[in-house]
Design an enzyme around this catalytic site. Sequence first.
Site, short mmCIF file in Angstrom:
data_model
loop_
_atom_site.label_atom_id
_atom_site.label_comp_id
_atom_site.label_asym_id
_atom_site.label_seq_id
_atom_site.Cartn_x
_atom_site.Cartn_y
_atom_site.Cartn_z
N GLY A 105 0.78 -1.23 0.00
CA GLY A 105 0.00 0.00 0.00
C GLY A 105 0.81 1.27 0.00
O GLY A 105 0.36 2.29 0.54
N ASN B 9 1.39 3.26 -2.55
CA ASN B 9 0.65 4.28 -3.30
C ASN B 9 -0.55 4.79 -2.50
O ASN B 9 -0.86 5.98 -2.53
CB ASN B 9 0.20 3.75 -4.67
CG ASN B 9 1.29 3.90 -5.70
OD1 ASN B 9 1.84 4.97 -5.89
ND2 ASN B 9 1.60 2.82 -6.39
N LYS C 96 -16.36 -14.53 -9.03
CA LYS C 96 -15.92 -13.13 -9.03
C LYS C 96 -17.12 -12.21 -8.91
O LYS C 96 -17.09 -11.22 -8.18
CB LYS C 96 -15.13 -12.81 -10.30
CG LYS C 96 -14.71 -11.34 -10.38
CD LYS C 96 -13.99 -11.02 -11.67
CE LYS C 96 -12.53 -11.32 -11.46
NZ LYS C 96 -11.64 -10.67 -12.43
N MET D 210 -4.26 -6.51 -7.47
CA MET D 210 -3.73 -7.47 -8.43
C MET D 210 -4.81 -8.40 -9.01
O MET D 210 -4.56 -9.57 -9.24
CB MET D 210 -2.60 -8.28 -7.78
CG MET D 210 -1.47 -7.41 -7.23
SD MET D 210 -0.80 -6.23 -8.42
CE MET D 210 0.11 -7.32 -9.47
N ARG D 211 -5.98 -7.85 -9.26
CA ARG D 211 -7.07 -8.61 -9.88
C ARG D 211 -7.64 -7.81 -11.03
O ARG D 211 -7.79 -6.60 -10.94
CB ARG D 211 -8.19 -8.88 -8.89
CG ARG D 211 -7.78 -9.72 -7.75
CD ARG D 211 -8.96 -10.22 -6.93
NE ARG D 211 -8.43 -11.24 -6.06
CZ ARG D 211 -8.23 -12.50 -6.41
NH1 ARG D 211 -8.58 -12.93 -7.59
NH2 ARG D 211 -7.69 -13.36 -5.57
N ILE E 95 -10.63 -6.36 -13.00
CA ILE E 95 -11.96 -5.93 -12.58
C ILE E 95 -12.99 -6.58 -13.50
O ILE E 95 -12.84 -6.58 -14.72
CB ILE E 95 -12.07 -4.39 -12.65
CG1 ILE E 95 -11.04 -3.74 -11.72
CG2 ILE E 95 -13.49 -3.92 -12.32
CD1 ILE E 95 -11.15 -4.09 -10.26
N ASN F 33 -6.43 3.24 -12.56
CA ASN F 33 -5.37 2.33 -12.15
C ASN F 33 -4.02 3.00 -12.44
O ASN F 33 -3.91 3.82 -13.34
CB ASN F 33 -5.47 1.02 -12.93
CG ASN F 33 -4.42 0.00 -12.51
OD1 ASN F 33 -4.17 -0.19 -11.32
ND2 ASN F 33 -3.82 -0.66 -13.47
N HIS G 33 0.01 1.98 -13.35
CA HIS G 33 0.80 0.86 -13.86
C HIS G 33 2.25 1.32 -14.05
O HIS G 33 2.48 2.38 -14.62
CB HIS G 33 0.22 0.35 -15.19
CG HIS G 33 0.89 -0.87 -15.68
ND1 HIS G 33 0.67 -2.11 -15.12
CD2 HIS G 33 1.82 -1.04 -16.65
CE1 HIS G 33 1.43 -3.00 -15.75
NE2 HIS G 33 2.13 -2.37 -16.68
#
Length: 190
Positions: free
Chosen positions: A11, A13, A64, A89-90, A92, A106, A108
């Site tokens: 965490g 960020n 999901k 890390m999933r 959406i 997001n 990256h």
Amino acid sequence: MKVAIFASGSGTNAQAIIEAVLQGTLDIEVGLIVSDKPQARVLERAAKYNIPTFAFTPKNFSSKAEFEKEIVEKLYDANIEFVVLAGYMRLIGPTLLEAYGGKMINIHPSLLPSFSGLDAIGQAFQAKVKVTGVTIHYVDAGMDTGPIIAQEAVRIDEEETLETLTKKIQALEHRLYPETLQVIKKQMNL
């Protein structure tokens, strides 16, 4: 603008965003931290600032769609207006996209579309490129494929190690994410 931050790991960020709020350079409210890993360090960071959390274990749900439905309920209960993925890390799925499409971003650690997916810093380092960077983009159904909002480059020096490159990328992320969120907040008038 009341946001939820999604994270799966330490965490850093999320911490940078929270600190920008506390310093007055980012005019948002962090109303919820969501994690798919109940032992993630981001939850400790949230507790330090008395930010509510929702942690879940995906394998405890039948699909999901089922866990995303529960996330959406938690977001609505907390009056969340915008979602910030920060090391979540999933991919959406449709349930969350339907609820927050166009209101989810997001970060990256590469200059997309190069080096999408996992270990982008390692991918760039192994490819021996001269420049990589950070991208902030809207989330869509693909992996790191949504419309780009902001990008900034990082030069990879001759003597660079994976560790030093990672530190440079993270320092950039910690500055660029709060700055970009502030711009989005102004544009959306939230």
